[in-house]
Design a protein around this motif. Structure first.
Motif, PDB file in Angstrom:
ATOM      1  N   VAL A 126     -62.992 -15.529  61.337  1.00 27.18           N
ATOM      2  CA  VAL A 126     -61.724 -15.775  62.009  1.00 27.18           C
ATOM      3  C   VAL A 126     -60.624 -15.395  61.028  1.00 27.18           C
ATOM      4  O   VAL A 126     -60.544 -15.938  59.924  1.00 27.18           O
ATOM      5  N   LEU A 127     -59.801 -14.432  61.418  1.00 25.61           N
ATOM      6  CA  LEU A 127     -58.735 -13.936  60.559  1.00 25.61           C
ATOM      7  C   LEU A 127     -57.452 -14.717  60.808  1.00 25.61           C
ATOM      8  O   LEU A 127     -57.057 -14.932  61.956  1.00 25.61           O
ATOM      9  N   ARG A 128     -56.799 -15.147  59.745  1.00 25.34           N
ATOM     10  CA  ARG A 128     -55.545 -15.900  59.828  1.00 25.34           C
ATOM     11  C   ARG A 128     -54.426 -15.053  59.218  1.00 25.34           C
ATOM     12  O   ARG A 128     -54.686 -14.125  58.467  1.00 25.34           O
ATOM     13  N   SER A 129     -53.172 -15.406  59.516  1.00 30.67           N
ATOM     14  CA  SER A 129     -51.980 -14.689  59.030  1.00 30.67           C
ATOM     15  C   SER A 129     -52.020 -13.225  59.440  1.00 30.67           C
ATOM     16  O   SER A 129     -51.675 -12.324  58.675  1.00 30.67           O
ATOM     17  N   LEU A 130     -52.455 -12.980  60.664  1.00 38.18           N
ATOM     18  CA  LEU A 130     -52.580 -11.622  61.187  1.00 38.18           C
ATOM     19  C   LEU A 130     -52.073 -11.633  62.630  1.00 38.18           C
ATOM     20  O   LEU A 130     -52.282 -12.603  63.355  1.00 38.18           O
ATOM     21  N   ASN A 131     -51.422 -10.572  63.029  1.00 41.13           N
ATOM     22  CA  ASN A 131     -50.940 -10.486  64.408  1.00 41.13           C
ATOM     23  C   ASN A 131     -52.105 -10.571  65.384  1.00 41.13           C
ATOM     24  O   ASN A 131     -53.167  -9.988  65.139  1.00 41.13           O
ATOM     25  N   LYS A 132     -51.887 -11.248  66.510  1.00 39.48           N
ATOM     26  CA  LYS A 132     -52.948 -11.385  67.513  1.00 39.48           C
ATOM     27  C   LYS A 132     -53.330 -10.051  68.137  1.00 39.48           C
ATOM     28  O   LYS A 132     -54.440  -9.873  68.612  1.00 39.48           O
ATOM     29  N   ASP A 133     -52.393  -9.097  68.139  1.00 46.53           N
ATOM     30  CA  ASP A 133     -52.685  -7.788  68.719  1.00 46.53           C
ATOM     31  C   ASP A 133     -53.152  -6.782  67.659  1.00 46.53           C
ATOM     32  O   ASP A 133     -53.145  -5.574  67.876  1.00 46.53           O
TER      33      ASP A 133
END
Length: 187
Positions: A34-41
């Motif tokens: 799960v990637l955090r601090s990244l745009n959802k798109d």
């Protein structure tokens, strides 16, 4: 399926808890990142390089295009063939693969030698197999680090469980009984 959850804040480090696989656990291993601090798109690519400590000259690479903030990466069967600590380096790149957005090197899990598991298997009650497997995994990690920790852990189990727990001496006798019976039929 056995999943190892990795929460990766690309501005910092990844958080994870190492898990254990049995040598030869082919086709069931998965990293759920799960990637955090990244745009959802977000659209890009992730590369996972796996290396088993028992065969450090043979890395295995898995690459996946990703969209969004969650990805599953299958753990290659090749790194589960031998026991040892398996390191995994993750690299996150932009869609055109020219810009590296983040990389980490701290991810790892363990592959337990099959003969070690066979020593413990007679002690596992079938109706509580998942719970007992978690306890065995934790015991294995403690054994690698400190025998004093093992005694403390066993004592805490005695306090937490309402059922009778065998003593360390009893467990040692049972393990000794099965240890030298390789190839013999077990009763």
């Amino acid at each position: 399926m056995k999943e190892m959850l990795v929460s990766w804040d690309i501005l910092r480090n990844a958080n994870f808890s190492p898990i254990f696989f049995l040598q030869g656990d082919f086709g069931i291993g998965n990293l759920k990142i799960v990637l955090r601090s990244l745009n959802k798109d977000f659209q890009g690519n992730i590369r996972a390089t796996f290396c088993n400590s028992s065969i450090p000259t043979e890395p295995y690479i898995v690459e996946k295009d990703i969209e969004g903030t969650s990805i599953d990466i299958k753990i290659p069967d090749e790194v589960l063939q031998r026991f040892g600590k398996v390191f995994c380096r993750l690299i996150l790149r932009s869609q055109d693969k020219t810009k590296i957005l983040g990389s980490i090197q701290e991810i790892y899990f363990h592959v337990v030698e099959k003969k070690d598991w066979e020593l413990l298997e007679p002690l596992l009650p079938s109706d509580e197999k998942q719970y007992v497997q978690d306890v065995v995994d934790e015991l294995y990690e403690i054994l690698l680090n400190s025998k004093g920790e093992l005694k403390e852990y066993a004592d805490s189990l005695k306090e937490n469980l309402t059922i009778d727990v065998m003593s360390l001496d009893d467990a040692r006798k049972i393990i000794e009984k099965y240890k030298n019976r390789k190839g013999e039929e077990k009763i």
